[in-house]
Design a protein around this motif. Structure first.
Motif, PDB file in Angstrom:
ATOM      1  N   ASP A   6      30.799  49.578  36.571  1.00 23.20           N
ATOM      2  CA  ASP A   6      30.875  50.074  35.159  1.00 23.20           C
ATOM      3  C   ASP A   6      32.321  49.315  34.566  1.00 23.20           C
ATOM      4  OD1 ASP A   6      28.825  51.662  34.514  1.00 23.20           O
ATOM      5  OD2 ASP A   6      29.734  53.193  36.083  1.00 23.20           O
ATOM      6  N   THR A   7      33.274  49.170  35.606  1.00 23.77           N
ATOM      7  CA  THR A   7      34.731  48.776  35.038  1.00 23.77           C
ATOM      8  C   THR A   7      34.770  47.335  35.338  1.00 23.77           C
ATOM      9  OG1 THR A   7      35.820  49.172  37.062  1.00 23.77           O
ATOM     10  CG2 THR A   7      35.657  50.931  35.662  1.00 23.77           C
ATOM     11  N   ASP A   8      35.822  46.635  34.450  1.00 23.82           N
ATOM     12  CA  ASP A   8      35.970  45.261  34.807  1.00 23.82           C
ATOM     13  C   ASP A   8      36.641  44.928  36.043  1.00 23.82           C
ATOM     14  OD1 ASP A   8      35.061  44.674  32.038  1.00 23.82           O
ATOM     15  OD2 ASP A   8      37.122  44.575  31.460  1.00 23.82           O
ATOM     16  N   ARG A   9      37.360  45.808  36.607  1.00 24.20           N
ATOM     17  CA  ARG A   9      37.753  45.694  38.006  1.00 24.20           C
ATOM     18  C   ARG A   9      36.516  45.761  38.981  1.00 24.20           C
ATOM     19  NH1 ARG A   9      42.685  45.327  39.441  1.00 24.20           N
ATOM     20  NH2 ARG A   9      43.595  45.987  37.412  1.00 24.20           N
ATOM     21  N   ASP A  10      35.627  46.552  38.955  1.00 17.73           N
ATOM     22  CA  ASP A  10      34.394  46.655  39.566  1.00 17.73           C
ATOM     23  C   ASP A  10      33.481  45.317  39.525  1.00 17.73           C
ATOM     24  OD1 ASP A  10      35.057  49.386  40.509  1.00 17.73           O
ATOM     25  OD2 ASP A  10      33.818  50.182  38.981  1.00 17.73           O
ATOM     26  N   LEU A  11      33.551  44.923  38.392  1.00 18.01           N
ATOM     27  CA  LEU A  11      32.742  43.595  37.918  1.00 18.01           C
ATOM     28  C   LEU A  11      33.423  42.395  38.706  1.00 18.01           C
ATOM     29  CD1 LEU A  11      31.844  44.078  34.462  1.00 18.01           C
ATOM     30  CD2 LEU A  11      30.023  43.902  36.463  1.00 18.01           C
ATOM     31  N   MET A  12      34.867  42.489  38.569  1.00 15.37           N
ATOM     32  CA  MET A  12      35.592  41.346  39.061  1.00 15.37           C
ATOM     33  C   MET A  12      35.491  41.313  40.561  1.00 15.37           C
ATOM     34  SD  MET A  12      37.373  38.571  38.738  1.00 15.37           S
ATOM     35  CE  MET A  12      38.326  38.783  36.807  1.00 15.37           C
ATOM     36  N   GLY A  13      35.438  42.677  41.145  1.00 17.02           N
ATOM     37  CA  GLY A  13      35.288  42.587  42.860  1.00 17.02           C
ATOM     38  C   GLY A  13      33.848  42.231  42.998  1.00 17.02           C
ATOM     39  N   ALA A  14      32.904  42.510  42.539  1.00 16.44           N
ATOM     40  CA  ALA A  14      31.447  42.113  42.718  1.00 16.44           C
ATOM     41  C   ALA A  14      31.256  40.711  42.462  1.00 16.44           C
ATOM     42  CB  ALA A  14      30.444  42.692  41.929  1.00 16.44           C
ATOM     43  N   ALA A  15      32.052  40.023  41.539  1.00 14.17           N
ATOM     44  CA  ALA A  15      31.835  38.774  41.225  1.00 14.17           C
ATOM     45  C   ALA A  15      32.736  37.915  42.561  1.00 14.17           C
ATOM     46  CB  ALA A  15      32.501  38.311  40.087  1.00 14.17           C
ATOM     47  N   ASP A  19      28.553  37.799  43.465  1.00 15.25           N
ATOM     48  CA  ASP A  19      27.534  38.573  42.629  1.00 15.25           C
ATOM     49  C   ASP A  19      27.627  37.642  41.511  1.00 15.25           C
ATOM     50  OD1 ASP A  19      26.078  40.140  40.796  1.00 15.25           O
ATOM     51  OD2 ASP A  19      26.650  41.934  41.712  1.00 15.25           O
ATOM     52  N   GLY A  20      26.771  36.851  41.064  1.00 12.48           N
ATOM     53  CA  GLY A  20      26.626  36.225  39.795  1.00 12.48           C
ATOM     54  C   GLY A  20      26.345  37.036  38.683  1.00 12.48           C
ATOM     55  N   VAL A  21      25.391  38.007  38.813  1.00 10.49           N
ATOM     56  CA  VAL A  21      25.112  39.018  37.576  1.00 10.49           C
ATOM     57  C   VAL A  21      26.286  39.654  37.295  1.00 10.49           C
ATOM     58  CG1 VAL A  21      23.754  41.137  37.303  1.00 10.49           C
ATOM     59  CG2 VAL A  21      22.809  39.159  38.502  1.00 10.49           C
ATOM     60  N   ALA A  22      27.332  40.032  38.120  1.00 11.56           N
ATOM     61  CA  ALA A  22      28.416  40.667  37.835  1.00 11.56           C
ATOM     62  C   ALA A  22      29.452  39.668  36.815  1.00 11.56           C
ATOM     63  CB  ALA A  22      29.247  41.484  38.971  1.00 11.56           C
ATOM     64  N   PHE A  23      29.334  38.595  37.432  1.00 11.86           N
ATOM     65  CA  PHE A  23      30.060  37.558  36.610  1.00 11.86           C
ATOM     66  C   PHE A  23      29.612  37.407  35.073  1.00 11.86           C
ATOM     67  CE2 PHE A  23      31.731  33.197  35.361  1.00 11.86           C
ATOM     68  CZ  PHE A  23      33.095  33.439  35.603  1.00 11.86           C
ATOM     69  N   SER A  58      36.498  27.582  34.865  1.00 14.32           N
ATOM     70  CA  SER A  58      38.026  27.678  35.903  1.00 14.32           C
ATOM     71  C   SER A  58      37.724  29.208  36.429  1.00 14.32           C
ATOM     72  CB  SER A  58      38.939  27.739  35.088  1.00 14.32           C
ATOM     73  OG  SER A  58      40.253  27.525  35.708  1.00 14.32           O
ATOM     74  N   ALA A  59      37.543  30.272  35.480  1.00 11.76           N
ATOM     75  CA  ALA A  59      37.673  31.514  36.371  1.00 11.76           C
ATOM     76  C   ALA A  59      36.613  31.697  37.305  1.00 11.76           C
ATOM     77  CB  ALA A  59      37.136  32.565  35.035  1.00 11.76           C
ATOM     78  N   TRP A  60      35.373  31.176  37.300  1.00  3.82           N
ATOM     79  CA  TRP A  60      34.216  31.313  38.381  1.00  3.82           C
ATOM     80  C   TRP A  60      34.992  30.491  39.633  1.00  3.82           C
ATOM     81  CZ3 TRP A  60      30.445  33.779  40.306  1.00  3.82           C
ATOM     82  CH2 TRP A  60      29.463  33.461  41.172  1.00  3.82           C
ATOM     83  N   ARG A  61      35.305  29.230  39.612  1.00  7.83           N
ATOM     84  CA  ARG A  61      36.089  28.549  40.832  1.00  7.83           C
ATOM     85  C   ARG A  61      37.170  29.140  41.448  1.00  7.83           C
ATOM     86  NH1 ARG A  61      35.611  22.664  37.824  1.00  7.83           N
ATOM     87  NH2 ARG A  61      33.261  22.411  38.132  1.00  7.83           N
ATOM     88  N   SER A  62      37.865  29.834  40.369  1.00  7.24           N
ATOM     89  CA  SER A  62      39.076  30.563  41.163  1.00  7.24           C
ATOM     90  C   SER A  62      39.132  32.115  41.208  1.00  7.24           C
ATOM     91  CB  SER A  62      40.369  29.902  40.274  1.00  7.24           C
ATOM     92  OG  SER A  62      40.248  30.687  38.884  1.00  7.24           O
ATOM     93  N   LEU A  63      38.101  32.591  41.417  1.00  5.77           N
ATOM     94  CA  LEU A  63      37.879  34.066  41.385  1.00  5.77           C
ATOM     95  C   LEU A  63      38.488  34.683  42.841  1.00  5.77           C
ATOM     96  CD1 LEU A  63      34.135  35.049  40.659  1.00  5.77           C
ATOM     97  CD2 LEU A  63      36.116  35.776  39.577  1.00  5.77           C
ATOM     98  N   HIS A  64      38.704  33.795  43.585  1.00  2.71           N
ATOM     99  CA  HIS A  64      39.527  34.200  44.833  1.00  2.71           C
ATOM    100  C   HIS A  64      40.776  34.160  44.581  1.00  2.71           C
ATOM    101  CE1 HIS A  64      40.090  29.772  44.685  1.00  2.71           C
ATOM    102  NE2 HIS A  64      40.887  29.979  45.405  1.00  2.71           N
ATOM    103  N   ARG A  65      41.435  33.670  43.594  1.00  2.00           N
ATOM    104  CA  ARG A  65      42.824  33.937  43.118  1.00  2.00           C
ATOM    105  C   ARG A  65      43.245  35.190  42.710  1.00  2.00           C
ATOM    106  NH1 ARG A  65      43.487  28.214  40.714  1.00  2.00           N
ATOM    107  NH2 ARG A  65      43.232  26.856  42.372  1.00  2.00           N
ATOM    108  N   PHE A  66      42.238  35.928  41.870  1.00  2.00           N
ATOM    109  CA  PHE A  66      42.303  37.331  41.367  1.00  2.00           C
ATOM    110  C   PHE A  66      42.949  38.109  42.512  1.00  2.00           C
ATOM    111  CE2 PHE A  66      41.105  41.474  39.710  1.00  2.00           C
ATOM    112  CZ  PHE A  66      41.648  41.397  38.742  1.00  2.00           C
TER     113      PHE A  66
END
Length: 189
Positions: A6-15, A19-23, A58-66
């Protein structure tokens, strides 16, 4: 399968876990806000759309940096701000501002009266402010946009711009002074 988030933080973690759907849900939730920031920095619809596209890639490619130190929205604002500023640096001549009624409508309050004269005066003033902001250097324009138009806190803006709060407050002060000076110049013209 996408987990229930439900939260952006949860979505970010799933992405981050692939998880492409979360992204996609993050994209759905935040593209409009990212476009507003890019448009106000660039003053050009096509360039703003390009900056948002570039930011999402850029966000997709650098998700690991979050790392989760900041809110996902703060991180996304940083990514889109960097994409928009990169476009500013790539520009050759200055891009004329789009000051059509449609582009200025977001600056006029939804609570305005039905009086056409009042609407015209507010639209004219909004246009003048928008044109004055467009003349500011990006180092002044960006924090002003994030604070006054996006309503971000000083802490969030400092994080987006990767500066300390004292430096941010100084930039905002100079930006406001420059904006007032430019509006006075425009009034005399």
């Amino acid at each position: 399968m996408t987990e229930r988030v439900d939260t952006d933080r949860d979505l970010m973690g799933a992405a981050q876990r692939g998880d492409g759907v979360a992204f996609d849900e993050l994209v759905r939730r935040h593209t409009a806000a990212m476009y507003r920031v890019a448009y106000r920095i660039l003053n050009d619809r096509a360039e703003a759309e390009d900056a948002v596209q570039e930011a999402w890639v850029s966000a997709w490619r650098s998700l690991h940096r979050f790392r989760g130190d900041a809110a996902p929205t703060t991180w996304l604002y940083r990514v889109v701000t960097n994409a928009a500023l990169a476009q500013v640096r790539r520009r050759k001549p200055a891009v004329p501002m789009d000051i059509s009624d449609e582009s200025m409508s977001h600056l006029v309050s939804d609570r305005e009266s039905g009086n056409p004269e009042d609407h015209a005066m507010r639209s004219e003033e909004a246009g003048r402010v928008h044109r004055a902001i467009a003349t500011l250097e990006p180092s002044q324009r960006v924090p002003l946009i994030l604070r006054e138009f996006e309503g971000m806190s000083y802490e969030e803006i400092a994080e987006v711009l990767e500066v300390n709060e004292a430096a941010l407050r100084s930039r905002l002060h100079r930006a406001r002074l420059a904006l007032v000076a430019r509006l006075k110049e425009m009034h005399r013209e």
